[in-house]
Design an enzyme around this catalytic site. Structure first.
Site, short mmCIF file in Angstrom:
data_model
loop_
_atom_site.label_atom_id
_atom_site.label_comp_id
_atom_site.label_asym_id
_atom_site.label_seq_id
_atom_site.Cartn_x
_atom_site.Cartn_y
_atom_site.Cartn_z
N GLY A 80 -87.44 60.69 -3.40
CA GLY A 80 -88.18 60.16 -3.75
C GLY A 80 -87.33 59.48 -4.40
O GLY A 80 -86.14 58.77 -4.68
N ASP A 124 -94.54 61.24 -16.45
CA ASP A 124 -94.84 60.58 -15.67
C ASP A 124 -96.09 61.26 -14.75
O ASP A 124 -95.74 61.16 -13.18
CB ASP A 124 -93.90 60.77 -15.04
CG ASP A 124 -93.03 59.32 -13.93
OD1 ASP A 124 -93.75 58.20 -13.72
OD2 ASP A 124 -92.33 59.89 -13.15
N1 LIG Z 1 -94.60 71.24 -4.97
C1 LIG Z 1 -94.12 70.64 -3.47
N2 LIG Z 1 -95.26 70.03 -3.13
C2 LIG Z 1 -96.20 69.84 -1.70
N3 LIG Z 1 -95.22 68.39 -1.49
C3 LIG Z 1 -94.30 67.95 -2.98
C4 LIG Z 1 -93.89 68.97 -4.09
N4 LIG Z 1 -93.03 68.81 -4.73
C5 LIG Z 1 -92.89 67.31 -4.61
N5 LIG Z 1 -93.65 66.98 -3.27
C6 LIG Z 1 -93.79 65.88 -2.49
O1 LIG Z 1 -92.48 64.77 -2.87
C7 LIG Z 1 -92.78 63.49 -3.41
C8 LIG Z 1 -91.63 63.60 -4.17
O2 LIG Z 1 -91.26 64.61 -5.03
P1 LIG Z 1 -90.62 63.98 -6.88
O3 LIG Z 1 -92.53 62.98 -7.29
O4 LIG Z 1 -90.93 65.67 -7.71
O5 LIG Z 1 -89.43 63.97 -7.00
P2 LIG Z 1 -89.13 62.73 -7.70
O6 LIG Z 1 -87.97 61.94 -6.52
O7 LIG Z 1 -88.95 63.16 -8.97
O8 LIG Z 1 -90.00 60.91 -7.37
P3 LIG Z 1 -90.06 59.80 -8.50
O9 LIG Z 1 -89.31 60.20 -9.62
O10 LIG Z 1 -90.67 58.73 -7.54
O11 LIG Z 1 -91.62 60.49 -8.88
C9 LIG Z 1 -94.25 63.87 -3.66
O12 LIG Z 1 -94.41 62.56 -3.90
C10 LIG Z 1 -95.13 64.60 -2.72
O13 LIG Z 1 -95.03 63.68 -1.81
#
Ligand SMILES: Nc1ncnc2c1ncn2[C@@H]1O[C@H](COP(=O)(O)OP(=O)(O)OP(=O)(O)O)[C@@H](O)[C@H]1O
Ligand SMILES: C[C@@H](O)[C@H](NC(=O)OP(=O)(O)OC[C@H]1O[C@@H](n2cnc3c(N)ncnc32)[C@H](O)[C@@H]1O)C(=O)O
Ligand SMILES: [Fe+2]
Length: 529
Positions: free
Chosen positions: A339, A442
């Protein structure tokens, strides 16, 4: 083709000739520098009246031959300035008997970077005086993926420097003083892909009044506001699956901002391009270059339809000069997911989410953000569950290691299952969260998961917080609707389903405030107090 550009939105009276065959641009500018305070619209208009004809004459004298079109900044900007430069451009087009082209100044800040870099479809960060936003091309328009909720970044810096008695423009002075300063902490405000500067600016003035050395305040200001811009640019790259970023706008002349953006891009294998300073600050060269592309596409104006628009938004412009593919490309979601903030690894029924260090951020700010967001995510993910909103079970949290272990939920991201029923579920979840005083912070189409059975589960509470404010709840809805507009083909239908569901369980006042947020016309260019 040879095009004359005319620029006069606020402080810079400028004319330029772009020779498309030679790809050369000659720019002639006269800057208005207020004797005291900020930009005075009447003085600025006077400056345009005096200097626009002059720079135009110099530009035409320098041209190697006749020009084939006249392009001018139609907006956004200060009304009185726009009208004077617009009148000059109209008169010229008529006397030279060539087509007239009306250019959106903010799109020109983007297009000059695209033109000079040779990138295909970059994400663009505009960091200028009156604006701050991230744009991406999608469906024939430049979409606003994220933007300031109050002032532009340059205006914010200028306001601080006025407070300490420095002359306009303040940005370069902040940059100079920051070099001798030590980092001090200021509020860091990113909501989804939007951000705001007003809280930081009040805190900076307060710190200065309380005796904090001005060098330190300047350093803290830059580190905080530029990290916000860089984070949002990174989110836009991540969301769109793109790997090219260009920078535009006067604040782009700041070496620290460019350094942060370059580091961010390097860390994710993206290409970064910042045009040279003469193309970053307001200038007619960028107007002439985009004017040539528009003229070649037949996108010209009749004189009677060529009025200026001081609130001209970049997403109002039909992009006639491009016919290439959309910004958003499919992201491969198998294996680890990187992400914008964290790396998510999958292990049977669990996921491990680790917030990596961001080398572009000041180490103290980096540590604070990673720790606090990990803590908040654990806390709010669990609190939301207790209030009946489906979220993953939190198995483990290591605040100092910036990692979480969560239940693996859903079969796909909401983005890949965008139906009215699913967005309605999310609308109900947000109503329940707000009822429990929780702001998600978010709620994008990537931060909700959907099961094959149609259950919708909210994830990624890292930007969340608790609040009683209607404004904060409305911002949640705004963030979601912005992400819909960015990713969905039938965004209108989905938005209606989302709002109807929210209205059933939630507070009508929040939807009213949402309309208010949307109507705030943040591209005013006229906000220069
Ligand atoms: N608990 C979960 N179960 C299944 N898939 C998950 C889970 N947590 C995260 N993911 C997957 O991983 C991706 C990235 O997770 P998350 O949004 O928590 O990270 P991030 O780095 O904060 O992302 P961003 O900042 O781009 O929103 C999600 O879009 C999802 O596809
Ligand atoms: C609509 C139009 O009029 C407006 N133009 C504008 O804002 O001018 P621009 O040239 O893009 O940016 C000026 C701003 O850029 C800041 N600036 C200039 N040099 C800087 C530097 N080295 N560091 C930080 N800020 C800087 C100035 O303080 C000022 O606020 C805009 O593009 O929003
Ligand atoms: Fe500008």
């Amino acid at each position: 083709m040879r095009v004359l550009g005319v620029e006069g939105t606020a402080w810079c009276a400028s004319a330029a000739v772009f020779d498309a065959d030679a790809d050369s641009v000659d720019i002639f500018s006269e800057a208005y520098e207020p004797a005291s305070g900020g930009i005075h619209p009447r003085e600025a208009a006077e400056h345009m009246r005096e200097h626009v004809p002059q720079v135009v004459e110099r530009a035409l004298d320098s041209a190697d031959g006749p020009v084939d079109a006249v392009a001018f900044s139609r907006g956004p900007g200060l009304g009185p300035c726009l009208r004077i430069a617009g009148t000059a451009a109209r008169a010229l087009a008529q006397s030279l008997d060539v087509p007239l082209v009306g250019v959106n100044h903010m799109v020109a800040h983007l297009e000059i970077g695209r033109h000079r870099s040779g990138f295909d479809s970059p994400v663009c960060l505009n960091a200028s005086g009156a604006n701050a936003h991230v744009l991406g091309y999608h469906g024939g328009r430049y979409r606003v993926l994220g933007e300031t909720m109050d002032t532009g970044i340059g205006n914010a810096l200028d306001k601080f420097t006025r407070h300490v008695g420095w002359s306009h423009p303040g940005g370069p002075k902040v940059e100079e003083h920051a070099k001798d300063g030590e980092y001090v902490e200021f509020p860091y405000v990113v909501k989804g892909m939007d951000f705001s500067f007003s809280g930081i600016m009040s805190a900076a003035k307060q710190a200065y009044d309380d005796g904090e050395p001005v060098e330190n305040v300047c350093c803290g200001l830059q580190e905080t506001t530029f990290a916000m811009l860089t984070e949002v640019a990174e989110r836009a790259l991540s969301l769109s699956g793109r790997d090219e970023l260009v920078l535009g706008g006067g604040v782009g002349q700041n070496a620290r901002l460019r350094e942060m953006l370059a580091e961010m891009c390097e860390a994710r294998d993206a290409k970064f391009y910042a045009p040279e300073p003469r193309f970053l600050r307001d200038n007619a060269g960028m107007i002439a270059v985009l004017g040539a592309k528009m003229a070649a596409a037949g996108d010209t104006l009749d004189v009677e339809d060529s009025g200026v628009d001081s609130d001209f938004r970049p997403d109002e412009v039909p992009v006639t000069w491009r016919d290439d593919e959309d910004l958003f490309v499919a992201v491969d979601e198998r294996g680890d997911v990187k992400g914008a903030e964290a790396t998510v690894t999958f292990d049977d029924d669990r996921v491990r989410k680790a917030r990596a260090s961001k080398p572009y951020r000041h180490p103290e700010l980096d540590e604070t953000l990673r720790r606090e967001r990990t803590r908040q995510e654990a806390r709010l993910t669990s609190a939301a569950r207790r209030d009946g909103v489906p979220t993953p079970v939190v198995f483990d949290v290591d605040v100092h290691g910036h990692t979480l272990e969560l239940e693996r939920v859903g079969d796909r991201d909401l983005r890949d299952a965008l139906t009215s029923e699913h967005v309605a579920s999310l609308g109900r979840h947000l109503a329940a969260l707000h009822d429990a005083d929780i702001v998600h912070g978010d709620p994008t189409t990537r931060n909700a998961r959907v099961t094959d059975g149609g259950r919708v589960i909210a994830i990624d509470f890292g930007l969340g917080f608790t609040s009683h404010e209607v404004e904060d709840y409305a911002m949640d809805l705004h963030v979601f609707e912005q992400s819909l507009a960015g990713t969905a083909a039938d965004a209108d239908v989905l938005r209606q389903a989302f709002e109807a569901a929210y209205a059933e369980d939630g507070d009508a006042e929040v939807l009213d405030r949402l309309r208010d947020i949307e109507g705030r016309g943040r591209y005013g260019g006229t906000v220069r107090d």
